[in-house]
Design an enzyme around this catalytic site. Structure first.
Site, short mmCIF file in Angstrom:
data_model
loop_
_atom_site.label_atom_id
_atom_site.label_comp_id
_atom_site.label_asym_id
_atom_site.label_seq_id
_atom_site.Cartn_x
_atom_site.Cartn_y
_atom_site.Cartn_z
N ALA A 74 24.21 74.68 -8.06
CA ALA A 74 24.56 74.32 -6.67
C ALA A 74 24.72 72.80 -6.52
O ALA A 74 25.61 72.35 -5.79
CB ALA A 74 23.50 74.85 -5.71
N THR A 75 23.89 72.03 -7.20
CA THR A 75 23.99 70.58 -7.05
C THR A 75 25.38 70.09 -7.45
O THR A 75 26.01 69.29 -6.73
CB THR A 75 22.92 69.88 -7.90
OG1 THR A 75 21.63 70.32 -7.46
CG2 THR A 75 23.00 68.37 -7.78
N SER A 202 23.88 79.34 -6.29
CA SER A 202 23.27 79.05 -7.58
C SER A 202 22.64 80.31 -8.17
O SER A 202 21.97 81.06 -7.46
CB SER A 202 22.21 77.97 -7.41
OG SER A 202 21.58 77.70 -8.64
N ALA A 203 22.82 80.53 -9.47
CA ALA A 203 22.32 81.76 -10.11
C ALA A 203 20.80 81.83 -10.09
O ALA A 203 20.23 82.91 -9.88
CB ALA A 203 22.84 81.85 -11.56
N HIS A 204 20.13 80.69 -10.32
CA HIS A 204 18.67 80.79 -10.50
C HIS A 204 17.89 81.02 -9.21
O HIS A 204 16.68 81.19 -9.24
CB HIS A 204 18.12 79.59 -11.29
CG HIS A 204 17.96 78.32 -10.52
ND1 HIS A 204 16.77 77.96 -9.95
CD2 HIS A 204 18.82 77.32 -10.24
CE1 HIS A 204 16.91 76.78 -9.36
NE2 HIS A 204 18.15 76.37 -9.52
N CYS A 329 5.38 64.96 -3.39
CA CYS A 329 4.64 64.87 -4.62
C CYS A 329 3.16 65.03 -4.35
O CYS A 329 2.74 65.18 -3.21
CB CYS A 329 4.91 63.53 -5.30
SG CYS A 329 4.45 62.14 -4.29
#
Ligand SMILES: *Cc1c(COP(=O)(O)O)cnc(C)c1O
Length: 388
Positions: A74-75, A202-204, A329
């Site tokens: 996708a990115t 996106s596939a993942h 983070c």
């Protein structure tokens, strides 16, 4: 007891479905041909796999297979869409409209273009995470060439009023791109009904492998043209050169087909589990839902735990449950998520947020365990097991 840790981070990535792995395996082994090889059967077999996948991805999104461009994810598709439009239509104008809760792929690409002369309007969202369509209307200028608003948010699951936004874009002859990475495969997405010009996936995120995705590029009404971002052998209609990732593409195709066939039933089952989890946790008290609860993906709940320190909470929870927090983070003073901030969630509350993302392989047993476990932690019993 379910196998630990429990995976509830399906918005970050999903495990590969066994059927998807089966579909890609031949192209990782015996059928290793290059889809561009025209002179032998190795190439033909690979090309056939790519053609099938193109049809499967098109069928899931309401596109024509000729409108699907395979990318590394996708990115990359976001970069191709936004930079591609800006470079191709730059003579018409340099103004792009987007939204504060977009994925970094979109925001950082826009920021990059700003250095190349683009003017970017980043619109705020309402407290529920939804963008105000009137604000888009008001932001449009004579030189606006692109509106880019995501279909559904990766942190909150909030679904944007895509048809209203695309209608505004159409009325003003502006191209409309949507990052549908989280929506595709979970809720019905149709590029015709939704009047979308460009869309990425996106596939993942749909039980396929990492490193493969697609960009839908509308071919008529209007025909969208793009400036390629990777030059070379002219693959994918010259829009994305480079030898095709045949195993990945075959897998993405299979993943898309499984979603198309299972989505309706699966969404109902997952929503029930999500609602069970959410209701039980809200019952504990001191917990609030981030984002609109009606216009929302069926698999996500983003919760702020207001009586417990975010770091402590995440440390305790992630011993048994894989989830993400609403901060960038885990440093001493983590930056609260830009998505929650844009929704007006207080820094402290944003830092104390956890995203639960359910998926195809989430079981009721796992949800029952999660309810019990989070309950224990919030009620201060977390010390009954050692915090290493
Ligand atoms: C995961 C995600 C991306 C990035 O996808 P990749 O295929 O990992 O590059 C972009 N946008 C959204 C909304 C996402 O959830």
């Amino acid at each position: 007891m379910p196998g630990l840790p429990i995976y509830l981070d399906n918005n970050a990535t999903t495990p590969i479905d066994a059927a998807v792995l089966d579909a890609m395996m031949p192209y990782l082994t015996n059928q290793f041909g290059n889809a561009s090889s025209r002179s032998h059967s190795f190439g033909w077999v690979a090309e056939e796999a790519v053609n099938l996948a193109r049809e499967q991805v098109a069928a899931l999104t309401g596109a024509d297979s000729s409108e699907i461009i395979f990318t590394s994810g996708a990115t990359e598709a976001v970069n191709l869409a936004i930079k591609g439009v800006f470079e191709m239509y730059g003579d018409n104008g340099k103004h792009i409209i987007t939204c504060a809760t977009e994925h970094k792929a979109v925001l950082d690409t826009c920021r990059h273009l700003e250095k190349k002369g683009a003017e970017i309007t980043i619109l705020p969202v309402l407290q529920n995470g939804i963008i105000d369509t009137t604000a888009i209307k008001n932001a449009i200028r004579k030189d606006t060439v692109l509106i880019t608003v995501m279909y559904a948010n990766n942190e909150t699951g909030v679904i944007q009023p895509i048809r209203d936004i695309s209608a505004v874009a159409k009325e003003n002859n502006i191209l409309f791109f949507t990052d549908a990475t989280q929506a595709v495969g979970k809720i019905p997405v149709n590029v015709i009904d939704d009047n979308i010009d460009l869309l990425c996936l996106s596939a993942h995120k749909i039980y396929g492998p990492k490193g493969v995705g697609a960009l839908y590029v509308r071919r008529k009404n209007p025909r969208v043209r793009l400036s390629p971002q990777i030059d070379g052998g002219g693959h994918e209609k010259g829009l994305r050169s480079g030898t095709l990732n045949v195993p990945g593409i075959a897998a993405l195709g299979k993943a898309a087909e499984l979603c198309r066939l299972q989505m309706q039933e699966e969404a109902l089952r997952i929503k029930k589990l999500r609602d069970k989890l959410e209701d039980a946790l809200l019952n504990i008290g001191g917990i609030t839902v981030n984002g609109d609860t009606e216009h929302r993906l069926p698999n996500v709940t983003n919760l702020s735990f207001n009586n417990i320190k975010g770091n402590q909470l995440l440390t305790a929870i992630t011993k048994t449950i894989a989830v993400s927090s609403g901060s960038a983070c885990t440093s001493a003073n983590p930056e609260p998520s830009h998505v929650l901030k844009a929704m007006g969630v207080a820094d402290e509350s944003a830092r104390n947020s956890i995203r639960f993302g359910l998926g195809r392989f989430t079981t009721e047993e796992e949800i029952n365990f999660a309810i019990e476990e989070v309950g224990k932690i919030v009620n201060g019993e977390s010390m009954s097991f050692p915090l290493a």
